[in-house]
Every structure is written in C-alpha cells, then in structure tokens.
Design a protein around this motif. Structure first.
Motif, PDB file in Angstrom:
ATOM      1  N   GLU A   1      19.524   2.638  26.192  1.00  0.00           N
ATOM      2  CA  GLU A   1      18.314   3.445  26.397  1.00  0.00           C
ATOM      3  C   GLU A   1      17.135   2.898  25.599  1.00  0.00           C
ATOM      4  O   GLU A   1      15.983   3.247  25.861  1.00  0.00           O
ATOM      5  N   GLU A   2      17.442   2.075  24.586  1.00  0.00           N
ATOM      6  CA  GLU A   2      16.403   1.526  23.704  1.00  0.00           C
ATOM      7  C   GLU A   2      15.469   2.626  23.208  1.00  0.00           C
ATOM      8  O   GLU A   2      14.258   2.572  23.401  1.00  0.00           O
ATOM      9  N   TYR A   3      16.065   3.605  22.546  1.00  0.00           N
ATOM     10  CA  TYR A   3      15.309   4.790  22.148  1.00  0.00           C
ATOM     11  C   TYR A   3      15.395   4.962  20.638  1.00  0.00           C
ATOM     12  O   TYR A   3      16.485   5.098  20.083  1.00  0.00           O
ATOM     13  N   THR A   4      14.247   4.931  19.971  1.00  0.00           N
ATOM     14  CA  THR A   4      14.212   5.174  18.531  1.00  0.00           C
ATOM     15  C   THR A   4      13.134   6.202  18.231  1.00  0.00           C
ATOM     16  O   THR A   4      11.992   6.061  18.670  1.00  0.00           O
ATOM     17  N   LEU A   5      13.525   7.222  17.486  1.00  0.00           N
ATOM     18  CA  LEU A   5      12.599   8.309  17.190  1.00  0.00           C
ATOM     19  C   LEU A   5      11.948   8.089  15.825  1.00  0.00           C
ATOM     20  O   LEU A   5      12.634   7.780  14.853  1.00  0.00           O
ATOM     21  N   LEU A   6      10.617   8.230  15.769  1.00  0.00           N
ATOM     22  CA  LEU A   6       9.896   8.137  14.502  1.00  0.00           C
ATOM     23  C   LEU A   6       9.330   9.513  14.171  1.00  0.00           C
ATOM     24  O   LEU A   6       8.570  10.079  14.963  1.00  0.00           O
ATOM     25  N   ASN A   7       9.705  10.014  13.007  1.00  0.00           N
ATOM     26  CA  ASN A   7       9.126  11.266  12.537  1.00  0.00           C
ATOM     27  C   ASN A   7       8.110  10.921  11.454  1.00  0.00           C
ATOM     28  O   ASN A   7       8.464  10.516  10.353  1.00  0.00           O
ATOM     29  N   ILE A   8       6.822  11.065  11.815  1.00  0.00           N
ATOM     30  CA  ILE A   8       5.741  10.653  10.911  1.00  0.00           C
ATOM     31  C   ILE A   8       5.209  11.891  10.206  1.00  0.00           C
ATOM     32  O   ILE A   8       4.715  12.820  10.848  1.00  0.00           O
ATOM     33  N   GLU A   9       5.360  11.919   8.879  1.00  0.00           N
ATOM     34  CA  GLU A   9       4.999  13.147   8.167  1.00  0.00           C
ATOM     35  C   GLU A   9       4.487  12.817   6.775  1.00  0.00           C
ATOM     36  O   GLU A   9       5.223  12.270   5.955  1.00  0.00           O
ATOM     37  N   ASP A  10       3.243  13.103   6.527  1.00  0.00           N
ATOM     38  CA  ASP A  10       2.640  13.003   5.195  1.00  0.00           C
ATOM     39  C   ASP A  10       2.898  11.643   4.534  1.00  0.00           C
ATOM     40  O   ASP A  10       3.411  11.566   3.409  1.00  0.00           O
ATOM     41  N   GLY A  11       2.587  10.572   5.241  1.00  0.00           N
ATOM     42  CA  GLY A  11       2.690   9.243   4.649  1.00  0.00           C
ATOM     43  C   GLY A  11       4.106   8.706   4.560  1.00  0.00           C
ATOM     44  O   GLY A  11       4.392   7.787   3.790  1.00  0.00           O
ATOM     45  N   ARG A  12       5.010   9.275   5.344  1.00  0.00           N
ATOM     46  CA  ARG A  12       6.404   8.850   5.319  1.00  0.00           C
ATOM     47  C   ARG A  12       6.909   8.827   6.760  1.00  0.00           C
ATOM     48  O   ARG A  12       6.619   9.728   7.538  1.00  0.00           O
ATOM     49  N   ILE A  13       7.655   7.770   7.121  1.00  0.00           N
ATOM     50  CA  ILE A  13       8.244   7.734   8.466  1.00  0.00           C
ATOM     51  C   ILE A  13       9.756   7.759   8.346  1.00  0.00           C
ATOM     52  O   ILE A  13      10.348   6.980   7.592  1.00  0.00           O
ATOM     53  N   GLN A  14      10.384   8.679   9.083  1.00  0.00           N
ATOM     54  CA  GLN A  14      11.842   8.707   9.229  1.00  0.00           C
ATOM     55  C   GLN A  14      12.182   8.125  10.583  1.00  0.00           C
ATOM     56  O   GLN A  14      11.656   8.578  11.599  1.00  0.00           O
ATOM     57  N   PHE A  15      13.078   7.139  10.597  1.00  0.00           N
ATOM     58  CA  PHE A  15      13.525   6.524  11.851  1.00  0.00           C
ATOM     59  C   PHE A  15      14.907   7.046  12.185  1.00  0.00           C
ATOM     60  O   PHE A  15      15.745   7.222  11.298  1.00  0.00           O
ATOM     61  N   TYR A  16      15.169   7.201  13.475  1.00  0.00           N
ATOM     62  CA  TYR A  16      16.497   7.651  13.886  1.00  0.00           C
ATOM     63  C   TYR A  16      16.841   7.060  15.249  1.00  0.00           C
ATOM     64  O   TYR A  16      16.037   7.125  16.184  1.00  0.00           O
ATOM     65  N   ALA A  17      18.018   6.449  15.346  1.00  0.00           N
ATOM     66  CA  ALA A  17      18.492   5.939  16.638  1.00  0.00           C
ATOM     67  C   ALA A  17      19.983   6.171  16.716  1.00  0.00           C
ATOM     68  O   ALA A  17      20.700   5.952  15.736  1.00  0.00           O
ATOM     69  N   SER A  18      20.479   6.614  17.862  1.00  0.00           N
ATOM     70  CA  SER A  18      21.921   6.820  17.982  1.00  0.00           C
ATOM     71  C   SER A  18      22.359   6.658  19.420  1.00  0.00           C
ATOM     72  O   SER A  18      21.579   6.851  20.354  1.00  0.00           O
ATOM     73  N   SER A  19      23.603   6.228  19.584  1.00  0.00           N
ATOM     74  CA  SER A  19      24.220   6.257  20.905  1.00  0.00           C
ATOM     75  C   SER A  19      25.689   6.560  20.690  1.00  0.00           C
ATOM     76  O   SER A  19      26.267   6.167  19.679  1.00  0.00           O
ATOM     77  N   PRO A  20      26.304   7.292  21.628  1.00  0.00           N
ATOM     78  CA  PRO A  20      27.640   7.843  21.397  1.00  0.00           C
ATOM     79  C   PRO A  20      28.676   6.779  21.009  1.00  0.00           C
ATOM     80  O   PRO A  20      29.452   6.976  20.080  1.00  0.00           O
ATOM     81  N   ASP A  21      28.678   5.632  21.682  1.00  0.00           N
ATOM     82  CA  ASP A  21      29.692   4.608  21.410  1.00  0.00           C
ATOM     83  C   ASP A  21      29.486   3.921  20.073  1.00  0.00           C
ATOM     84  O   ASP A  21      30.438   3.566  19.383  1.00  0.00           O
ATOM     85  N   VAL A  22      28.221   3.684  19.746  1.00  0.00           N
ATOM     86  CA  VAL A  22      27.914   2.742  18.679  1.00  0.00           C
ATOM     87  C   VAL A  22      27.736   3.423  17.335  1.00  0.00           C
ATOM     88  O   VAL A  22      28.026   2.848  16.288  1.00  0.00           O
ATOM     89  N   GLY A  23      27.247   4.666  17.335  1.00  0.00           N
ATOM     90  CA  GLY A  23      26.993   5.354  16.083  1.00  0.00           C
ATOM     91  C   GLY A  23      25.518   5.616  15.905  1.00  0.00           C
ATOM     92  O   GLY A  23      24.745   5.557  16.860  1.00  0.00           O
TER      93      GLY A  23
END
Lengths: 370, 370
Positions: free
Chosen positions: B281-303
């Motif tokens: 899916e090539e999907y990565t979520l960026l949570n941009i908050e107060d000068g900080r970015i949290q990255f998150y990516a997951s897929s069921p098989d891979v982790g």
C-alpha cells in the motif's frame, strides 16, 4: 526478555543466513531464522532442511533466556537501515527492535516448530585449510548441473571424494564436461565420500568467503556433515544427497592421439571470439595441422569467424569440434601461462589442464562434427 | 572498399548507439547501424524512428566511399573481443573485419532501406551547458511514467518548457508526483516547448555522460529537435512526442497550512525504514504536532515501525499520509543539508524542496487516510 547488541555485528551475522533460508516454500517457518538467547549468547539458526546454519554472538544486558522465529528478509532489511550503533531486542508477543528513535514490531513464529539442527559431533573428522578448499571449490563448481529440478540430483551437486593416502578430490559434472580438483590433506584421517547439493555448496562458499577460521573441522555422522568454523563462531550442517556419483575416474582418458600446448590467455580470447558466431549450436571447428590450429565458427544469422595460431603439437593432425563456451569456462580457471589439451579421439573426452600442474583438470566432450 | 581504424575508438563509438537501436522490432534493419565511409570519415547512424544518433570518426587508408548496415549487437560484441589495436574493415558482399589473426564475416543489410536521419539545420537554436542540463535531467527523469505502452504517452516523457526571459523548465510527472527543475539560460533565444519520450531521454543521458562538449547546441525544426555535440563529433535527432503536457504550473500549490523544515539525510533514513513495513500500500502516516513528527507504518505480514523526530514547524498541527517511496526518491535528489516540505492540505499536493534554493522542487500527492 530483552538484550542489547551491536547493530552491525548482528546485521553481518543475519546476512550470512541469506542462502540458508528457503526463498520459495509453502512452509513459512523456513523463511524465518530462529533467535535463541542463552546465557548472554544469541544463537542464530537457519535451515532449508538440506543446509543448516548456526552462529552465536555475545549480547549485553540479557535478562532472561528465550527463543523465537522471525522472517529473515524483513529482519535483515531493518538491521540494514537502522542508523543507531546499538539496538535493543525485546520479545513481548511480537519482537520489538529499538534503536535511536526507531521502534519496529515484528510478528513472530513458534520456535518449537522450527526444524532441529541437532548434530552428533562425535563422528569421524578431518581438518581442511580454508584457502585451499576455497580454491578447489572455485575450480569445480561451475561444471555442476545447474538445474535443481532435474532427476539427476547426483549431478546438481559436488562430489567430495576422500581417498586413501589422505587425498581429497572435488568433482563436478553436468555429463558433457567434468572438473576435478585434487589436494593432499594434512590430516591422515579419511572420511567416506559424500555428495553436497549445489545449493549447499553455494552456502558453503558464502560462509567461506566471510570466514577468518584457517582450519575448518569437517565432521561426518551418518547422512550429515558438519563444517565447524571455530574462530567465526559458526557451523554449517549439511544433509548429504543420497545418490550415486558417476565413476569419474573411469571417464578420464588415459591414451592420446594428439597433445597441444598453447598460451592460456591467447586461447581464451580466441574462444570468446568464436562464441560470438558459434550461435546456439555452440559449435567451433579446430583444424590442427603441423603445429598450427585454424578455428572456424559460423551461423547463418550472425556471420562467421576464422582465426589461426601456432601451438606446440605432439601426435597426429586432425579436425575436432568443441563448444567454445565449455572451453572458455575451463580456461578461465587455469592459472598457468600455458595450458595443454590432450585429445584421445574426435569423439572421446579431451583433457584440459595447466602445464606442469596435476592438481586440477577439466574434461570436455568434443562436439559431433556436422 | 576498405579502411583501417583504431579498435577501441570504433568500439566506444558503436557502444554509444546501444540505446538508439531498436531491441524489439519486426523490422530487422532497425537492429542495425549504418556505416558510411565518405572521404576518410566513417559516419555511424542508428535510429529507432524516434531517436536518431549520428557520429563520425576519422579513418585511415580509405580507398573508396561506401555504405552498409550491420547488426549492432554482434558488431559491438566483436569489437569488444578483438585484442589487436587496429582493425581493417572491408565491404565485399559481407562485411569483413580483420584484426591480428582474426577474421569475421558479417551479413549486411541494404543501406538504402535504412531510415533517413536528415535534419533541417536552419531552425531556431539555443546553447545549453552540459553540466547544468545533466543535473536538471537527473532531478526530474525519475518522476516520468515508466510504462511506455500506456495511453498517456505525454507522461512517459520529459517536458522541455522554454519560457520568456530565457528560462528553461524541465518537468516530469506520472500523475501522482511531479518534478520540476528550472534554470536561466545564457542564451536569449527561446525555443517552442517540446516533449521527449523517456527512451529519447535515456539516450540523451547516455550521450551526455560520455560527452566532452561543454556547450551543446539545440536546434528546433518542426517536429524534430537536434542536439549537436560539436567537440564529440556526434548528434542526436529526436522526433518530439505529438501530445499535450498537463498544465503543470496550475498544479503547484500556492497557499499552505503547514510548513516543515527538517534534516534531509535524517528524514531520508526514516522514510527508508518506513518503506520496510509500509507494505504494498506504500502508506506511512505522519502525525505533525508542535514541532515534532511521529511516523507510523504497518502491514499485517511484516509488522510495524514507529519513529519520532523534532522539526521546525510553521502553521497548524495535522495528520497526513504519504508514500514513503515517493518521499524517499525526492529526498535522494535534494542536495541541501536541510529541506522543507509545504503542505497545502491533507488531500492536496505537498511541495518538497531544498531550503533557500528555488531551482528545483518535487510535488507529491498525499495518500488518502485509511
């Protein structure tokens, strides 16, 4: 259940398992590697049921023994992309890999389902010199039958023939050509001859090329052979192929009608040029006459090539045809400035070998003249 | 009808035609190159009907003018394997190539059937700096649509947009992302914008990388464009693609809700790690908050993968998702230590660009949040 380890050390160790894990398998656990922490040591296991690999590393801050299985490809990709020097690995349902600001969570598999790599280490054993055995493998492995799905499993393999007097012959053949490399072992012990699959041999080559152990201990026990790389803290365990290897000594011709001595690099360059026009038939004609060889190869689409060189000739004149590729691939492994090729007959095997060196030779079948 | 030439010089020249000849074609003459000897010069022509290549070399002992066509692959393979420094080429029904003790005879094709590479050299022209144009191409070519069989021929291409004031924009897009590189030309002339196919661009890259000509003259005439490499004695002639390029200036967002400034190499390493678990899916979520970015990516098989970094933020907090590959491939081409990315909206294009450098930029579409 966690420990700390140097990222690069672990990455290099996991990289060594790449050929040992199964790429195509219906059984997902064979795509995995087993990680087992025991008393400040991490043991890494990989197997495709024919080749087994086992390596152990020191770890830090290990709080408890545990074992788990993770997919090799993903684990290696993560280790290759982490930029922090050390990482912490924790088992908590999933396998958590933390380094710097990164945290990965990988699904795990049941370590009890992972095939056992048990080996009875009390068998007969000998010691092999790493440099010598690496060189011997390079001399013969290209002649093995490439097709692993063939019924001729005994040819998709390399034959380890331990002989009386402390000699080891490595032999490979695809039934059109054969390579033989011999060496005198320092050890007087003799193992029974065994056959290792080409895939096992490829894994052995990988481990040899990364090894620092000078003397590799080889232990034989039933249908298994263990290669022990003591200074590298790793071991390879092979299931030998249960099949007969052809009687290769009976194939080696003993009498010759013509013997030729020529410059290896010059002959190699000619065979490369003949390959261009030899076409898919791979047919090159050699006209050997009074110390001179005329080469000729042609195919309707591509055109024709002709060439002539002077050689040292013993015996009678004749016309004989070869696959230029077989000739070339053998010559590429001959290390002496001059080589000889000894012709027993237009339709019987020809020997190619270095001049004044009997430690390796190649046998190729001439082509039937068209 | 023969001449003599330096083997390596001819080999290097023929090598340059590799991308210009057709590999897959029902018309065998397009697999060939035309050799034409005219007054001590050998002219070499290659074309796939879209890209034409023409190069000329000095030859020795030419006795007569002639022209012929031979298959490029075979001819190059022969030249690469000849060990003599000079060769003699003779046309005598077949093309005879003699060097040292080797003689090759190649079938030839009718030069009159070879497509003409005539070009009207009197068109409008400008001069391009080789280093600058090479760099511009590298910045944009990766964004072009790879699939040459697509109906969107206008995207399987790079757009050369010459603009008033002496500016050139190179632009490529696959409709999910876009790359734009701009430079001020030294020349005040302006050509009409044109589209070159990705295959033409690849051939241009090959010729550029081997060229020594500093100032390349580009001549436009109808639906053809000529690139003249004067000091290299070669020319490329392109048939431009007859299709409209999208109005790319209208796509570039002008207002932004959030602007981020971050370290290029650090961000690149994170996007590589996110790629591992982002799955197909090539999907990565960026949570941009107060000068900080949290990255998150997951897929069921891979982790799953998580990461956090500090950045310079202007504007409001938000969650936005990207393809880590698109992000990564753009960042790999940003040369400054820091880069900025300017978000116009969760579902509108984001701009990626070097800090304090407006000469190139990348536009990527965010992923719809799942």
């Amino acid at each position: 259940m966690s420990f700390e380890i140097d990222t690069r050390v672990l990455k290099n160790a996991v990289q060594l398992t790449t050929n040992a894990v199964s790429k195509k398998t219906a059984n997902p656990i064979l795509k995995g590697i087993k990680l087992a922490v025991e008393d400040d040591e991490l043991h890494i296991y990989a197997t495709d049921l024919q080749t087994g690999f086992h390596k152990w590393l020191k770890v830090k801050d290990s709080d408890e023994n545990f074992s788990t299985v993770v997919e090799q490809t993903i684990f290696l990709e993560i280790l290759s992309n982490l930029t922090s020097d050390t990482i912490t690995i924790t088992l908590d349902g999933v396998l958590k890999i933390s380094g710097g600001n990164s945290v990965f969570r990988l699904p795990t598999m049941d370590p009890d389902e992972f095939p056992s790599l048990a080996f009875d280490v009390t068998g007969n054993s000998i010691s092999l010199d790493r440099t010598i055995i690496t060189n011997m493998i390079d001399k013969v492995i290209f002649c093995a039958l490439k097709d692993s799905s063939s019924l001729s499993r005994n040819l998709n393999a390399v034959y380890w023939d331990f002989r009386q007097g402390g000699f080891l012959n490595l032999v490979a053949t695809d039934s059109y050509r054969l390579a033989l490399s011999e060496s005198k072992l320092e050890d007087d012990n003799v193992l029974s001859p065994f056959l290792l699959s080409l895939k096992s041999m490829d894994e052995l080559k990988t481990i040899l090329s990364a090894a620092k152990t000078e003397k590799i201990k080889v232990v034989q026990s039933g249908s298994q052979v263990l290669f022990d790389f003591e200074e590298d803290n790793n071991q390879l365990i092979f299931n030998v192929i249960d099949a007969e290897f052809p009687n290769y000594l009976g194939i080696i011709p003993q009498s010759f009608i013509t013997k030729i001595k020529a410059k290896t690099s010059e002959f190699l360059a000619i065979m490369k040029r003949m390959s261009i026009t030899a076409g898919s038939e791979e047919y090159t004609l050699l006209n050997i006459e009074d110390g001179r060889i005329q080469f000729y190869a042609s195919s309707p689409d591509v055109g024709e090539a002709k060439e002539e060189i002077d050689v040292e000739q013993e015996g009678r004149n004749l016309e004989i045809a070869y696959s230029p590729r077989y000739f070339r691939e053998a010559l590429e492994r001959i290390e002496t400035v001059e080589f000889e090729f000894d012709i027993s007959d237009e339709e019987k095997p020809t020997i190619l070998k270095p001049v004044e060196d009997n430690s390796y030779m190649f046998i190729i079948m001439p082509k039937r003249k068209s």
